[in-house]
Design a protein around this motif. Structure first.
Motif, PDB file in Angstrom:
ATOM      1  N   SER A   2      40.623 -29.465 -82.225  1.00 55.79           N
ATOM      2  CA  SER A   2      40.674 -28.275 -81.363  1.00 55.79           C
ATOM      3  C   SER A   2      42.006 -27.566 -81.552  1.00 55.79           C
ATOM      4  N   LEU A   3      42.060 -26.353 -81.085  1.00 55.05           N
ATOM      5  CA  LEU A   3      43.321 -25.609 -81.181  1.00 55.05           C
ATOM      6  C   LEU A   3      44.058 -25.640 -79.834  1.00 55.05           C
ATOM      7  N   ARG A  15      68.621 -31.348 -78.447  1.00 53.80           N
ATOM      8  CA  ARG A  15      67.738 -31.826 -79.521  1.00 53.80           C
ATOM      9  C   ARG A  15      66.338 -32.177 -79.052  1.00 53.80           C
ATOM     10  N   MET A  16      65.954 -31.716 -77.895  1.00 58.81           N
ATOM     11  CA  MET A  16      64.595 -32.010 -77.407  1.00 58.81           C
ATOM     12  C   MET A  16      64.033 -30.790 -76.685  1.00 58.81           C
ATOM     13  N   THR A  17      62.849 -30.350 -77.120  1.00 57.90           N
ATOM     14  CA  THR A  17      62.218 -29.188 -76.504  1.00 57.90           C
ATOM     15  C   THR A  17      60.875 -29.586 -75.909  1.00 57.90           C
ATOM     16  N   ARG A  18      60.632 -29.140 -74.705  1.00 58.24           N
ATOM     17  CA  ARG A  18      59.342 -29.410 -74.044  1.00 58.24           C
ATOM     18  C   ARG A  18      58.447 -28.186 -74.170  1.00 58.24           C
ATOM     19  N   MET A  19      57.217 -28.417 -74.577  1.00 56.55           N
ATOM     20  CA  MET A  19      56.254 -27.311 -74.651  1.00 56.55           C
ATOM     21  C   MET A  19      55.009 -27.662 -73.865  1.00 56.55           C
ATOM     22  N   THR A  20      54.432 -26.632 -73.252  1.00 55.86           N
ATOM     23  CA  THR A  20      53.118 -26.815 -72.632  1.00 55.86           C
ATOM     24  C   THR A  20      52.099 -26.026 -73.444  1.00 55.86           C
ATOM     25  N   PHE A  21      50.865 -26.512 -73.393  1.00 56.97           N
ATOM     26  CA  PHE A  21      49.778 -25.924 -74.186  1.00 56.97           C
ATOM     27  C   PHE A  21      48.507 -25.839 -73.332  1.00 56.97           C
ATOM     28  N   THR A  22      47.688 -24.859 -73.649  1.00 56.24           N
ATOM     29  CA  THR A  22      46.306 -24.862 -73.148  1.00 56.24           C
ATOM     30  C   THR A  22      45.383 -24.833 -74.358  1.00 56.24           C
ATOM     31  N   GLY A  23      44.142 -25.171 -74.117  1.00 55.55           N
ATOM     32  CA  GLY A  23      43.183 -25.137 -75.224  1.00 55.55           C
ATOM     33  C   GLY A  23      41.892 -25.781 -74.818  1.00 55.55           C
ATOM     34  N   PRO A  24      40.843 -25.559 -75.605  1.00 51.30           N
ATOM     35  CA  PRO A  24      39.545 -26.138 -75.267  1.00 51.30           C
ATOM     36  C   PRO A  24      39.566 -27.659 -75.308  1.00 51.30           C
ATOM     37  N   GLY A  25      38.779 -28.266 -74.441  1.00 48.55           N
ATOM     38  CA  GLY A  25      38.571 -29.720 -74.489  1.00 48.55           C
ATOM     39  C   GLY A  25      39.571 -30.538 -73.703  1.00 48.55           C
ATOM     40  N   LEU A  26      40.639 -29.932 -73.187  1.00 52.14           N
ATOM     41  CA  LEU A  26      41.652 -30.737 -72.493  1.00 52.14           C
ATOM     42  C   LEU A  26      41.091 -31.363 -71.212  1.00 52.14           C
ATOM     43  N   ALA A  27      40.148 -30.668 -70.570  1.00 52.08           N
ATOM     44  CA  ALA A  27      39.586 -31.190 -69.311  1.00 52.08           C
ATOM     45  C   ALA A  27      38.807 -32.471 -69.540  1.00 52.08           C
ATOM     46  N   GLU A  28      38.308 -32.674 -70.759  1.00 52.26           N
ATOM     47  CA  GLU A  28      37.457 -33.854 -71.016  1.00 52.26           C
ATOM     48  C   GLU A  28      38.266 -35.105 -71.368  1.00 52.26           C
ATOM     49  N   ILE A  29      39.572 -34.974 -71.527  1.00 56.52           N
ATOM     50  CA  ILE A  29      40.376 -36.135 -71.944  1.00 56.52           C
ATOM     51  C   ILE A  29      40.650 -37.017 -70.728  1.00 56.52           C
ATOM     52  N   GLY A  30      40.366 -38.304 -70.865  1.00 56.87           N
ATOM     53  CA  GLY A  30      40.589 -39.249 -69.765  1.00 56.87           C
ATOM     54  C   GLY A  30      42.056 -39.588 -69.610  1.00 56.87           C
ATOM     55  N   THR A  31      42.318 -40.618 -68.822  1.00 58.40           N
ATOM     56  CA  THR A  31      43.701 -41.025 -68.546  1.00 58.40           C
ATOM     57  C   THR A  31      43.881 -42.486 -68.927  1.00 58.40           C
TER      58      THR A  31
END
Ligand SMILES: Cc1cc2nc3c(=O)[nH]c(=O)nc-3n(C[C@H](O)[C@H](O)[C@H](O)COP(=O)(O)OP(=O)(O)OC[C@H]3O[C@@H](n4cnc5c(N)ncnc54)[C@H](O)[C@@H]3O)c2cc1C
Length: 260
Positions: A2-3, A15-31
Motif C-alpha cells: 500500500s502507499l 539525528r532523528m525525525t518523526r513522521m506521521t503517515f496516512t494511507g489505505p489499510g491502516l485501520a485493518e492492522i492489529g496490535t
C-alpha cells in the motif's frame, strides 16, 4: 503493498525525525508488540508503487521483476505508534549514503512512499521474567520505547540505548544512555552490568554489536529462547547487500531459538 502519504515531519533530535503517515489499510492492522514493516522509497523521479497484477505472481515477485532503475529501495522500520489510522515512524538520519536516510532528511508533507506490513506472522510476544533487559542503538529506540510503554509499572527492567551524544536522548524513562561522543559503546556498557541468568533480553541495532551481546548473555547462562535479537543494520553494507556468513548463522540461530 500500500502507499503511505506523509502528514507531518517533526525533528525529534538532530539525528532523528518523526513522521506521521496516512494511507489505505491502516485501520485493518492489529496490535502486537514490536511491529516491523518494510518501507519502499522511490528512486529519483520514480514511484514507490509496485504493481501486484495477478499475472506476475506475488507482490514480492513483481517487486523483484521491476527494472533495476525503477525498483524502489526497500528498508525495514518499526511502527512507533499506530492509532486512529495514523502511522508514526521515527527515522534515524545517519547520512546521505542510504536511500531511506536520504529520503527522510528531506521528506515533506504530501510525499508518498510504499508500505508492506506490518504482518502478525512476525509477531513475537514480550518475554516474562522478573527482570527484562533491553539494549540497542538509535535504530532500535523506536522499538524499545514502544515496548517499554507496554510494560506494567512494577515490571523491573534495565534499558540501554547507544546514541551519538546527549542531544540524541529522548524522553524515554529509565534509559541508561550510552554516548559514543564520550567514548562509550553499547557492548562495553551492557557487558559490564551484573545481570542474573533468569532474565528475558531484547537486543536490536548494529549487527556485530547485537551478536556480541547475545554471545555475552548466552555465556552468562541466559537461555537462548529468552533472548530476542535482531541485527538491524550492518557496517559498510546496505540492506540490499547479500547476507554475510554471520547473518546466515544469525538467521539459523533465530529459527533454532523459536523451536526451543
Ligand atoms: C526490524 C527492523 C526495524 C528497524 N526499525 C528502524 C526504525 O524504526 N528507525 C530507523 O531509523 N531504522 C530502523 N531500522 C534500521 C534501518 O532499516 C537501517 O538503518 C537501514 O540500513 C537504513 O536504510 P538506508 O537506506 O538509510 O541505508 P542502507 O542503504 O541500508 O545503508 C547505506 C549505508 O549506511 C550505513 N548505515 C545504515 N544504517 C545506519 C545507521 N543507523 N547508522 C550508521 N550507518 C548506517 C550502512 O552501513 C551502509 O554503509 C530497522 C531495521 C530492522 C531490521
Amino acid at each position: 503493498m500500500s502507499l503511505l502519504t506523509v502528514t507531518s515531519v517533526v525533528p525529534l533530535t538532530p539525528r532523528m525525525t518523526r513522521m506521521t503517515f496516512t494511507g489505505p489499510g491502516l485501520a485493518e492492522i492489529g496490535t502486537w508488540p514490536d511491529q516491523q514493516l518494510k518501507l519502499l522509497f522511490p528512486q529519483p523521479g520514480g514511484s514507490a508503487h509496485v504493481s501486484d497484477a495477478p499475472d506476475v505472481g506475488t507482490w514480492y515477485q513483481a517487486y523483484l521483476a521491476m527494472p533495476d532503475d525503477e525498483r524502489p529501495w526497500m528498508r525495514s522500520f518499526t511502527v512507533r505508534e499506530l492509532a486512529d489510522e495514523v502511522l508514526t515512524i521515527d527515522f534515524v538520519l545517519h547520512g546521505a549514503n542510504g536511500p531511506a536516510s536520504r529520503w527522510a532528511s528531506s521528506a515533506q508533507v504530501g510525499d508518498v512512499i510504499g508500505r508492506f506490513g506490518p504482518s502478525p506472522d512476525y509477531a513475537r510476544p514480550l518475554g516474562e521474567a522478573e527482570l527484562l533487559v533491553f539494549a540497542g542503538d538509535e535504530t532500535a529506540l523506536p522499538a524499545i520505547a514502544s515496548l517499554l510503554e507496554l510494560l506494567p509499572a512494577a515490571q523491573q527492567r534495565l534499558v540501554f540505548v547507544e546514541v551519538a551524544d546527549p542531544a540524541e536522548e529522548q524522553d524515554v524513562p529509565g534509559v541508561r544512555w550510552v554516548h559514543r561522543s564520550a567514548g562509550e559503546d553499547l557492548v562495553s556498557v551492557v557487558t559490564a552490568q551484573d545481570v542474573p541468568a533468569d532474565v528475558w533480553v531484547w537486543l536490536g541495532g548494529e549487527a556485530s554489536a547485537v551478536r556480541a551481546l547475545r554471545r555475552h548473555f548466552v555465556g552468562r547462562g541466559v537461555s537462548k529462547k529468552d533472548i530476542e535479537f535482531s541485527g538491524y543494520w550492518r557496517r559498510t553494507l546496505t540492506q540490499d547487500d547479500a547476507p554475510t556468513a554471520d547473518d546466515l548463522a544469525e538467521a539459523q540461530e533465530r529459527i533454532a531459538a523459536l523451536s526451543e
